[in-house]
Scaffold this motif. Structure first.
Motif, PDB file in Angstrom:
ATOM      1  N   GLY A   1     108.918  42.909 -24.499  1.00 34.47           N
ATOM      2  CA  GLY A   1     108.338  43.910 -23.616  1.00 34.47           C
ATOM      3  C   GLY A   1     109.356  44.937 -23.175  1.00 34.47           C
ATOM      4  N   ILE A   2     110.531  44.441 -22.794  1.00 30.61           N
ATOM      5  CA  ILE A   2     111.589  45.346 -22.332  1.00 30.61           C
ATOM      6  C   ILE A   2     112.020  46.287 -23.457  1.00 30.61           C
ATOM      7  CG2 ILE A   2     114.008  45.430 -21.595  1.00 30.61           C
ATOM      8  CD1 ILE A   2     113.485  42.940 -19.936  1.00 30.61           C
TER       9      ILE A   2
ATOM     10  N   LEU B   1     109.523  48.977 -23.910  1.00 25.95           N
ATOM     11  CA  LEU B   1     109.591  49.873 -22.763  1.00 25.95           C
ATOM     12  C   LEU B   1     110.772  50.834 -22.901  1.00 25.95           C
ATOM     13  CD1 LEU B   1     107.636  49.873 -20.419  1.00 25.95           C
ATOM     14  CD2 LEU B   1     109.345  48.705 -19.046  1.00 25.95           C
TER      15      LEU B   1
ATOM     16  N   PHE C   1     109.440  54.339 -23.782  1.00 23.57           N
ATOM     17  CA  PHE C   1     109.214  54.999 -22.491  1.00 23.57           C
ATOM     18  C   PHE C   1     110.509  55.524 -21.863  1.00 23.57           C
ATOM     19  CE2 PHE C   1     108.601  54.884 -17.848  1.00 23.57           C
ATOM     20  CZ  PHE C   1     107.602  55.839 -17.759  1.00 23.57           C
ATOM     21  N   LEU C   2     111.437  54.614 -21.584  1.00 28.34           N
ATOM     22  CA  LEU C   2     112.634  55.041 -20.858  1.00 28.34           C
ATOM     23  C   LEU C   2     113.444  56.075 -21.634  1.00 28.34           C
ATOM     24  CD1 LEU C   2     113.864  51.755 -19.146  1.00 28.34           C
ATOM     25  CD2 LEU C   2     112.543  53.655 -18.197  1.00 28.34           C
TER      26      LEU C   2
END
Lengths: 343, 284
Positions: free
Chosen positions: B22-23, B26, B30-31
């Motif tokens: 998940g990280i 992300l 996203f980040l």
């Protein structure tokens, strides 16, 4: 406080008849239990009294007022749910205030007074600002009870209120319910499937099965003189036996045991306490040779499981009679112990 | 003690292993892009090819009346759409909760169906209904409503209608989830305690449904403030929204830094509104 008259109530759900021609009169201040196995219609009957279901036929009259078609909020009743149904977003005192607030009873100060009294009655002083989720099951149950009695309803309905408590707490609450009823004298209908609870708490018990009331009587009458096979069976205090139809003999079907002077019924009840284990069967009206299969120690009494030529009987023997019982060769009883039952 | 520490360390490792995918997504999806946008929005290439910090892209946005209007329209539309989904979605969710399972499924299907159609097809459907000579126009014509007032195409009302239809399921499903957690016995208890049907809705159901309404609105608001295709197709060029304007800056004028500045502003505005609102959901 008021009388409750249930008159010839019938209820069908999608063609299935769950209540048939139910009539019941609960006198002012009387504590009546509806007792029966799950699915017997007792909860439906109570929901009809509360106005949460409408009956297919019949009338509900509370305090001389026909409320059959009135919405629940227009009836002056309160219902304590099995789940307690405490409003999770309101504190204990706001939960208890709710019926007063909705019915616009008194000023806020008068309401506070009533809430304080109700909290004292259920011994919850000091917890008024807690949220329901911060309470134990027993405490939640008391809040629900306080909320049910605070508005002085004409009829108090209790739907299996003790069934979610552990055994010790349940016994404790039974005693408190009795005291509370003695003090407030609210006309109360108590729904339960637990025969001990019904017999302990009630002024009168209505035993229900298959959408009908089988027998409605004070607990002691019900216990001593069950009228039907179902009642005797459900109360669990009696041996229910089926007889063969042979004139002049009491033949117990399974064992083909012949006894003189039979009652005119197909089923009879023999209470467990009325049976004796003895070596001297000649002192009794009826006796049968017996073998002890098992014994269950119940404190002051012992319950024996007996075998009479393939037929199983239960007998309860008080502490003083153990020695006789253990050496007993016969199970025996007097004619008065036989209760004829209708089917 | 050592054993306890070992177990704890092990548990931490296991949690980390479960979180890792998940990280990773992300960070990559996203980040990293959002970080790039943030950086792009404050950098300017000087004549000798080097980069220097600047607020000029943001300045361009705030001095131009056009962009402020776009921003205000975007915000206003998102708020109205959110309100509309609450007004239509909450009662619908309550009805679904009370309905027979078969009826509930039928409603669910009707509500979700628009989500399963392509956005283009759905929007052209609205064009047929709302457009010039469309269904709506011919329906109201007998009542003397004709011409421009009968055409909702290229109006903000049209955008709200089309967007509400698309975003309704997000509200309905979120609120339904919360309503299903409110036992029927609470409503019945309310009735036996002297509250009428509407009063029970007001003092029992609504307060308990607030967390669902809040999260539903957050989803709808976030989706509508950043929506692009439906507002562009229904609203047309006369009614641009932020997402459309950003697209225009990239696709039309290749002005990446300005697009990044607009994106940053949109993100900041959304967070500014959402964070205090989300706190509401925490105290039921």
């Amino acid at each position: 406080m008021a009388e409750l008259h249930i008159k010839q109530i019938g209820k069908s759900f999608g063609g299935v008849e769950v209540l048939r021609d139910i009539s019941l009169h609960v006198k002012d201040g009387c504590f009546t239990s509806l007792l029966g196995p799950s699915g017997c219609g007792k909860s439906t009957l109570m929901r009809i009294v509360a106005g949460l279901e409408s009956p297919s036929t019949g009338r509900v009259i509370i305090g001389g007022r026909d409320v059959t078609v009135l919405a629940p909020e227009r009836r002056n009743i309160s219902l304590m749910f099995q789940s307690y149904a405490l409003l999770p977003h309101l504190s204990v005192s706001e939960n208890i205030r709710f019926p007063l607030r909705m019915r616009r009873t008194g000023s806020r100060a008068e309401q506070d007074d009533l809430i304080a009294k109700a909290l004292t009655l259920v011994q919850l002083e000091g917890l008024q600002d807690r949220m329901p989720r911060a309470l134990s099951g027993g405490q939640q149950q008391r809040v629900a009870l306080a909320r049910a009695i605070v508005a002085q309803p004409e009829v108090l309905l209790l739907d299996e209120p003790l069934s979610n408590l552990d055994a010790r707490l349940r016994t404790e609450m039974q005693v408190e319910l009795i005291e509370l009823h003695r003090r407030l004298r609210l006309t109360t209908v108590f729904v339960t499937h637990d025969q001990d609870e019904a017999l302990t708490l009630s002024d009168r018990v209505a035993v229900m099965t298959n959408g009908r009331i089988e027998q409605e009587a004070p607990p002691s009458d019900l216990y001593d003189r069950p009228r039907t096979r179902f009642v005797a069976d459900f109360l669990g205090a009696a041996n229910v036996l089926e007889l063969a139809r042979e004139p002049g003999t009491l033949a117990i079907v399974e064992g083909q045991i012949r006894l003189p002077d039979p009652p005119r019924a197909r089923f009879i009840a023999l209470r467990q306490e009325d049976l004796e284990l003895t070596r001297n069967p000649e002192h009794f009206d009826h006796s049968l040779p017996v073998q002890i299969v098992a014994r269950v120690f119940l404190g002051g009494r012992t319950r024996y499981k007996l075998d009479v030529e393939g037929l199983t009987l239960f007998a309860i023997v008080p502490r003083g009679a153990y020695a006789d019982a253990e050496s007993g060769t016969h199970v025996a009883w007097n004619r008065g112990a036989i209760h004829p039952l209708s089917e | 003690m050592a054993a306890v520490d070992w177990v704890r360390a092990q548990a931490r490792k296991e949690s980390l292993a479960l979180l890792a995918p998940g990280i990773l997504v992300l960070v990559i999806a996203f980040l990293f892009p959002v970080g790039t946008i943030l950086i792009t929005s404050v950098l300017e290439r000087t004549e000798d090819g080097a980069f220097e910090l600047t607020a000029s892209h943001f300045g361009k946005f705030f001095v131009d009346d056009y962009y402020l209007k776009v921003a205000w329209r975007t915000l206003r539309l998102a708020l109205v759409i959110t309100l509309a989904t609450v007004i239509f979605g909450v009662p619908l969710a309550y009805i679904m909760r009370r309905a027979h399972p078969a009826l509930r499924f039928a409603i669910l299907l009707t509500v979700i169906l628009p989500l399963m159609t392509s956005v283009v097809i759905r929007t052209f459907g609205w064009l047929v209904v709302l457009g010039n000579g469309g269904l709506l126009a011919s329906l109201v014509a007998p009542f003397g409503v004709t011409g421009r007032s009968a055409v909702l195409m290229h109006t903000e009302t049209g955008i709200v209608i089309a967007m509400t239809q698309v975003l309704l399921p997000f509200m309905v499903l979120t609120v339904l989830g919360v309503l299903q957690g409110i036992g029927r016995d609470l409503e019945e208890a309310g009735r036996t305690m002297g509250a009428g049907f509407w009063q029970v809705l007001r003092v029992v159901v609504l307060p308990l449904a607030v967390p669902g309404i809040v999260s539903g609105s957050l989803i709808v608001f976030a989706l509508s403030i950043s929506s692009f295709i439906t507002p562009s197709l229904v609203g047309g060029v006369r009614l641009p929204v932020m997402a459309g304007s950003i697209y225009q800056s990239i696709g039309g004028s290749f002005d990446w830094p300005f697009a990044a500045a607009q994106s940053t502003l949109l993100l900041a505005a959304t967070l500014l509104l959402i964070i205090p609102y989300a706190r509401l959901a925490r105290t039921p």
